[in-house]
Design a protein around this motif. Structure first.
Motif, PDB file in Angstrom:
ATOM      1  N   ARG A   1     -30.638  -5.324 -19.088  1.00  0.00           N
ATOM      2  CA  ARG A   1     -30.862  -5.887 -20.423  1.00  0.00           C
ATOM      3  C   ARG A   1     -29.590  -6.475 -21.005  1.00  0.00           C
ATOM      4  O   ARG A   1     -28.482  -6.025 -20.711  1.00  0.00           O
ATOM      5  CB  ARG A   1     -31.449  -4.827 -21.344  1.00  0.00           C
ATOM      6  CG  ARG A   1     -32.978  -4.743 -21.187  1.00  0.00           C
ATOM      7  CD  ARG A   1     -33.572  -3.584 -21.927  1.00  0.00           C
ATOM      8  NE  ARG A   1     -32.979  -2.345 -21.480  1.00  0.00           N
ATOM      9  CZ  ARG A   1     -32.769  -1.310 -22.263  1.00  0.00           C
ATOM     10  NH1 ARG A   1     -33.123  -1.343 -23.528  1.00  0.00           N
ATOM     11  NH2 ARG A   1     -32.204  -0.223 -21.774  1.00  0.00           N
ATOM     12  N   THR A   2     -29.797  -7.468 -21.841  1.00  0.00           N
ATOM     13  CA  THR A   2     -28.685  -8.021 -22.602  1.00  0.00           C
ATOM     14  C   THR A   2     -28.421  -7.057 -23.760  1.00  0.00           C
ATOM     15  O   THR A   2     -29.230  -6.171 -24.052  1.00  0.00           O
ATOM     16  CB  THR A   2     -29.036  -9.402 -23.176  1.00  0.00           C
ATOM     17  OG1 THR A   2     -30.119  -9.240 -24.122  1.00  0.00           O
ATOM     18  CG2 THR A   2     -29.476 -10.367 -22.082  1.00  0.00           C
ATOM     19  N   SER A   3     -27.292  -7.252 -24.421  1.00  0.00           N
ATOM     20  CA  SER A   3     -26.979  -6.449 -25.590  1.00  0.00           C
ATOM     21  C   SER A   3     -28.109  -6.547 -26.618  1.00  0.00           C
ATOM     22  O   SER A   3     -28.434  -5.605 -27.326  1.00  0.00           O
ATOM     23  CB  SER A   3     -25.651  -6.965 -26.165  1.00  0.00           C
ATOM     24  OG  SER A   3     -25.346  -6.351 -27.365  1.00  0.00           O
ATOM     25  N   GLN A   4     -28.767  -7.718 -26.649  1.00  0.00           N
ATOM     26  CA  GLN A   4     -29.875  -7.969 -27.599  1.00  0.00           C
ATOM     27  C   GLN A   4     -31.172  -7.303 -27.167  1.00  0.00           C
ATOM     28  O   GLN A   4     -32.215  -7.505 -27.773  1.00  0.00           O
ATOM     29  CB  GLN A   4     -30.097  -9.476 -27.754  1.00  0.00           C
ATOM     30  CG  GLN A   4     -29.022 -10.218 -28.528  1.00  0.00           C
ATOM     31  CD  GLN A   4     -27.731 -10.432 -27.752  1.00  0.00           C
ATOM     32  OE1 GLN A   4     -27.642 -10.132 -26.547  1.00  0.00           O
ATOM     33  NE2 GLN A   4     -26.720 -10.940 -28.413  1.00  0.00           N
TER      34      GLN A   4
ATOM     35  N   GLU B   1     -23.822 -10.785 -21.186  1.00  0.00           N
ATOM     36  CA  GLU B   1     -23.423  -9.630 -20.385  1.00  0.00           C
ATOM     37  C   GLU B   1     -24.651  -8.737 -20.230  1.00  0.00           C
ATOM     38  O   GLU B   1     -25.294  -8.374 -21.214  1.00  0.00           O
ATOM     39  CB  GLU B   1     -22.305  -8.858 -21.084  1.00  0.00           C
ATOM     40  CG  GLU B   1     -21.793  -7.731 -20.213  1.00  0.00           C
ATOM     41  CD  GLU B   1     -20.683  -6.954 -20.896  1.00  0.00           C
ATOM     42  OE1 GLU B   1     -19.550  -6.980 -20.386  1.00  0.00           O
ATOM     43  OE2 GLU B   1     -20.954  -6.315 -21.935  1.00  0.00           O
ATOM     44  N   VAL B   2     -24.956  -8.418 -18.973  1.00  0.00           N
ATOM     45  CA  VAL B   2     -26.152  -7.620 -18.682  1.00  0.00           C
ATOM     46  C   VAL B   2     -25.724  -6.326 -18.001  1.00  0.00           C
ATOM     47  O   VAL B   2     -24.891  -6.344 -17.096  1.00  0.00           O
ATOM     48  CB  VAL B   2     -27.114  -8.426 -17.764  1.00  0.00           C
ATOM     49  CG1 VAL B   2     -28.276  -7.561 -17.287  1.00  0.00           C
ATOM     50  CG2 VAL B   2     -27.627  -9.661 -18.499  1.00  0.00           C
ATOM     51  N   LEU B   3     -26.289  -5.213 -18.452  1.00  0.00           N
ATOM     52  CA  LEU B   3     -26.081  -3.939 -17.762  1.00  0.00           C
ATOM     53  C   LEU B   3     -27.220  -3.790 -16.754  1.00  0.00           C
ATOM     54  O   LEU B   3     -28.393  -3.760 -17.135  1.00  0.00           O
ATOM     55  CB  LEU B   3     -26.096  -2.780 -18.774  1.00  0.00           C
ATOM     56  CG  LEU B   3     -26.098  -1.371 -18.170  1.00  0.00           C
ATOM     57  CD1 LEU B   3     -24.857  -1.125 -17.314  1.00  0.00           C
ATOM     58  CD2 LEU B   3     -26.201  -0.318 -19.266  1.00  0.00           C
ATOM     59  N   ILE B   4     -26.853  -3.684 -15.478  1.00  0.00           N
ATOM     60  CA  ILE B   4     -27.886  -3.620 -14.439  1.00  0.00           C
ATOM     61  C   ILE B   4     -28.537  -2.236 -14.460  1.00  0.00           C
ATOM     62  O   ILE B   4     -27.857  -1.212 -14.366  1.00  0.00           O
ATOM     63  CB  ILE B   4     -27.282  -3.892 -13.036  1.00  0.00           C
ATOM     64  CG1 ILE B   4     -26.584  -5.259 -13.026  1.00  0.00           C
ATOM     65  CG2 ILE B   4     -28.370  -3.821 -11.959  1.00  0.00           C
ATOM     66  CD1 ILE B   4     -25.805  -5.546 -11.748  1.00  0.00           C
ATOM     67  N   GLU B   5     -29.863  -2.220 -14.593  1.00  0.00           N
ATOM     68  CA  GLU B   5     -30.567  -0.936 -14.666  1.00  0.00           C
ATOM     69  C   GLU B   5     -31.315  -0.586 -13.401  1.00  0.00           C
ATOM     70  O   GLU B   5     -31.557   0.576 -13.114  1.00  0.00           O
ATOM     71  CB  GLU B   5     -31.555  -0.947 -15.843  1.00  0.00           C
ATOM     72  CG  GLU B   5     -30.840  -0.882 -17.174  1.00  0.00           C
ATOM     73  CD  GLU B   5     -31.793  -0.989 -18.357  1.00  0.00           C
ATOM     74  OE1 GLU B   5     -32.967  -0.601 -18.238  1.00  0.00           O
ATOM     75  OE2 GLU B   5     -31.351  -1.474 -19.409  1.00  0.00           O
TER      76      GLU B   5
END
Ligand code: 5AD
Ligand code: SF4
Length: 441
Positions: A404-407, A387-391
């Motif tokens: 970024r991924t949660s990692q 899951e990626v949050l689009i920045e």
């Protein structure tokens, strides 16, 4: 009142980025508007860092480079604020007379009167440190244009006395911010559309706020932050290994919106050096903490800070650092050459006896190893879905997005009509040394 314009330039860590937002907020209430254009500012503030000598050298260079502005517009005020102002105090003005204002990290509420003082032609200085100041009631003015990720400062100062570190001297004693104000700041960011918040402190694991016989520690605060909204990702930085508790790891494991990433600076892999550094843990203790992370949060990324060439470091100590890095398999690392800072315990008690060419060679070996580990860490993600949050848009191509991924790994993928601030599932199909490449599924 006619609006005057303030330009602020920030060096150093994320705490400084957060502080600059507090400064802009204080100044806004006194008639100053923030500008991103140095040429149109009546007030120029440089928020500074003292962590290593080269951080300070960069700032001296920058002051030289902007000195022509003062000649062009004699009325402008140039101020040095933050850690370097605190460390060097009035000697800054003796060395660089274009500076007419100095404010330490706990003196920002005093900026309006310092500015008035400087405007009347005097040198204005406040470098007092405080036991209480947390700027809890000030809502920072966010200056980043992305509007997706943000920092929230949860504590200030530091009580650890790492022998190499200037932070306790320039940021004072540790104090924790009232939890209600932290949570309302997160809610406020959520309402403005932010999707990720990083809780900041020099050592977040020692966060402790007590009031009327009731106290909140870091795991409790992190849980409250995670509960604000499942769509808000929570990160935090930095953890001191000596205080990283299983309780905290269990809270992280319980809430999927707490990101699977821990920045856990090792500094060295040698117990002998760690003792001289006054880190209060051994190599074995540190390894046990990593094992605890791996067993409680199996998909957690781990990053570190490493110092090469601390006082008395031998080839054997250095090899222990390399072997610890290899064992831990860090996903990412910040790596530095030891830089002696005046006034610290190491400067007073130990000899900076590793020759510079040896420090450089060891640092290069550390960087080469980390490059290998970082590449391995990314390769392991190929074929998996994150899951990626689009920045933002990708820097290289308009039609691709980055997030970024949660990692905490950067992923780039074709936009397919999606926008920043959205969560998407991305299948990773390849990688470059710095980035995961994939497609939305
Ligand atoms: N020299 C080199 N690196 C340092 N750091 C802190 N003080 C020094 C110093 N005197 C590094 C540590 C710390 C990071 C923020 O900077 O690795 O974790
Ligand atoms: Fe941040 Fe430390 Fe630099 Fe201050 S000295 S800006 S606390 S890194």
């Amino acid at each position: 009142m006619i609006d005057k314009k303030v330009y602020i330039e920030t060096y150093g860590c994320q705490m400084n980025v957060a502080d600059s937002e507090v400064v802009v907020s204080i100044l806004k209430d006194h008639g100053y508007k923030h500008t991103g254009n140095i040429g149109e500012a009546e007030l120029i503030l440089i928020n500074t860092c003292s962590i290593r000598d080269n951080a300070e050298q960069r700032i001296w260079g920058r002051l030289k480079a902007i000195s022509h502005l003062k000649k062009k517009k004699p009325g402008i005020i140039i101020g040095l604020i933050g850690c370097m102002a605190e460390r060097l105090k009035e000697s800054v003005m003796e060395k660089e007379d274009i500076v007419s204002l100095l404010a330490g990290p706990d003196a920002y509420r005093d900026l309006p009167s310092l500015i008035a003082e400087a405007e009347s032609g005097n040198k204005a200085v406040n470098v007092l440190l405080s036991r209480e100041e947390t700027y809890a009631d000030i809502s920072p003015v966010r200056m980043d244009s992305k509007g997706v990720t943000s920092f929230v400062s949860i504590m200030r100062g530091c009580n650890n006395m790492c022998a190499y570190c200037v932070v306790p001297y320039v940021r004072g004693a540790e104090r924790s911010r009232e939890p209600g104000s932290i949570i309302s700041e997160i809610k406020n960011l959520r309402d403005k559309g932010y999707r990720e918040v990083t809780l900041l402190g020099q050592n977040v694991n020692s966060y402790l706020y007590s009031e009327e016989g009731h106290s909140v520690s870091f795991p409790g605060l992190l849980e409250k932050a995670a509960l604000v909204d499942p769509l808000i990702r929570i990160r935090y930085s930095t953890s001191h290994p000596k205080d990283l508790s299983d309780e905290l790891l269990h809270v992280m494991a319980q809430y999927p919106n707490i990101c699977r990433h821990i920045h856990l600076p090792a500094q060295s892999g040698s117990s002998r050096v760690l003792k001289l550094m006054n880190r209060e843990y051994s190599r074995e203790w540190y390894m046990k903490r990593i094992s605890a992370i791996r067993s409680i949060i199996p998909d957690c990324a781990i990053s570190t800070d490493i110092i090469a060439g601390f006082c008395t470091e031998t080839e054997e100590d250095h090899n222990e650092t390399l072997s610890l890095m290899e064992w831990a398999g860090y996903d990412f690392a910040y790596m530095f050459k030891y830089s002696e800072r005046p006034g610290t315990k190491a400067a007073r008690k130990l000899k900076d006896d590793v020759p510079d060419d040896v420090k450089t060679r060891r640092l290069n070996e550390i960087i080469a190893l980390q490059n290998k580990l970082s590449a391995r860490s990314k390769k392991q993600d190929v074929g998996r879905v994150f899951e990626v949050l689009i920045e933002d848009r990708s820097k290289r191509s308009e039609s691709r997005l980055s997030g970024r991924t949660s990692q905490n790994k950067v992923a780039v993928f074709p936009a397919e009509g999606r926008k920043k601030g959205e969560y998407v599932n991305v299948k990773i199909e390849g990688c470059t040394p710095a980035t995961l490449l994939g497609k939305i599924i």
